[in-house]
Design an enzyme around this catalytic site. Structure first.
Site, mmCIF file in Angstrom:
data_model
loop_
_atom_site.group_PDB
_atom_site.id
_atom_site.type_symbol
_atom_site.label_atom_id
_atom_site.label_comp_id
_atom_site.label_asym_id
_atom_site.label_seq_id
_atom_site.Cartn_x
_atom_site.Cartn_y
_atom_site.Cartn_z
ATOM 1 C CE LYS B 96 -3.194 2.743 2.679
ATOM 2 N NZ LYS B 96 -3.894 2.946 3.957
ATOM 3 N N GLY B 157 -8.797 9.461 8.546
ATOM 4 C CA GLY B 157 -9.235 9.603 9.935
ATOM 5 C C GLY B 157 -10.268 10.693 10.168
ATOM 6 N N GLY B 185 -11.203 8.233 5.021
ATOM 7 C CA GLY B 185 -12.261 9.229 5.137
ATOM 8 C C GLY B 185 -13.633 8.695 5.488
ATOM 9 C CG ASN B 206 -6.945 1.528 11.133
ATOM 10 O OD1 ASN B 206 -7.421 1.324 12.247
ATOM 11 N ND2 ASN B 206 -5.683 1.303 10.917
ATOM 12 C CB THR B 207 -9.791 6.099 12.113
ATOM 13 O OG1 THR B 207 -8.447 6.192 11.643
ATOM 14 C CG2 THR B 207 -9.944 6.944 13.362
#
Lengths: 65, 257
Positions: B96, B157, B185, B206-207
């Site tokens: 990535k 995030g 996002g 993720n976040t």
């Protein structure tokens, strides 16, 4: 011999990257290494000679996004 | 079936492994998401430390694919070296690719990104570039050898969700056959459903999961939203219209006056 290892100054007697890992007790199995901005693969560490002022990076798997 | 660089996948969720309250919650969230690809990073090890080994043992026990990132890299040289080190440790040619251009927005430096993508593709890497929603940059990344694109829909995030629907539609429409993963996002499952309804192939989270009140429940909620959005895209959605149209037949209604 004075080196910069992961950004920190170290005074070591190791002459090779392999020996440096042992001297500084990097015992993890899953390490990636670079010398002066160039990759040094695991099998190449034994023959990777160190010189005064070299910059060594020792990285390991971590959480990431 | 999602196909990324000749790897077939059932799940359309990719999950990051950072910022979870505990390793146990991370593991449960990964399972709840149904993901088959988790992202990881490389960081400096402490002398005498084995924290990397512990984390990596956990991840390996899952049996998922691993997508290492170059998070935090700001130059082509840093990103290329980090990718090479990742390949050495993780034994995968997937990367990535992140080349950050701005500390505040974490916006990719797309010029450096394209250059790094070309170098790594030529070196045999299968590059997953974290990019913006810019159509021209997307084309340059494909020319550089990328076979998958990972456009943001909002800053990393931020949880803002898709900010530029026009750009996302344009990307999807111009490259209908390129696997595209919305990376960064997304804040809530409805955001995920929205981008999947546009026809995107997968999302990377993720976040939004790790920082949720209940990360495991949120991982499951996102998985359902992604499936719903994907199925809806293929089911053929109605176009919006400005006038009401009765759903119940008008013919045959009773007249009481």
């Amino acid at each position: 011999m004075k080196l910069l290892v992961n950004g920190e100054p170290h005074d070591v007697s190791a002459q090779s990257l392999d020996a440096l890992l042992a001297e500084l007790e990097f015992e993890g199995e899953w390490l990636a290494t670079a010398l002066n901005g160039e990759l040094v693969r695991s099998p190449e560490r034994q023959n990777c000679r160190l010189d005064e002022g070299d910059r060594v990076e020792i990285l390991t798997p971590r959480q990431g996004g | 079936m999602l196909k990324l660089y000749n790897t077939e996948l059932s799940s359309r969720v990719l999950l990051g492994t950072a910022q979870y309250p505990s390793p146990a919650i991370l593991m449960d969230a990964i399972k709840a998401s149904g993901t088959e690809i988790v992202t990881v990073s490389l960081r400096r090890e402490m002398a005498g430390g084995k924290s990397g080994d512990k984390f990596w043992s956990l991840i390996r026990s899952l049996g998922t694919h691993v997508l290492p990132n170059t998070a935090g890299c700001h130059t082509v040289k840093e990103a290329v070296l980090t990718a090479q080190m990742a390949r050495d440790v993780f034994a995968t040619d997937w990367i990535k690719l992140e080349v950050i251009g701005n500390h505040d927005t974490l916006q990719p430096d797309v010029f450096a990104l394209v250059e790094a993508a070309r170098i790594l593709s030529d070196d045999g890497f299968k590059v997953f570039p974290y990019t913006t929603d810019d159509l021209i940059v997307a084309g340059r990344l494909l020319e550089a050898g990328c076979e998958v694109l990972m456009p943001w829909c909002a800053p990393i995030g931020s949880a803002l969700g898709p900010l530029n629907m026009h750009a996302l539609r344009s990307l999807r429409g111009n490259f209908p056959d390129v696997p595209m993963i919305i990376d960064a996002g997304l804040g809530r499952p409805s955001h995920a459903a929205t981008v999947m309804e546009l026809g995107f192939d997968a999302i990377l989270l993720n976040t939004a999961v790790a920082k949720a009140g209940d990360p495991v429940a949120m991982a499951g909620a996102f998985a359902k939203a992604v499936d719903a959005g994907h199925e809806a895209f293929h089911a053929g959605m109605l176009e919006p219209r400005d006038v009401a149209v009765p759903s119940t037949p008008v013919i045959g209604r009773a007249v009481f006056t």
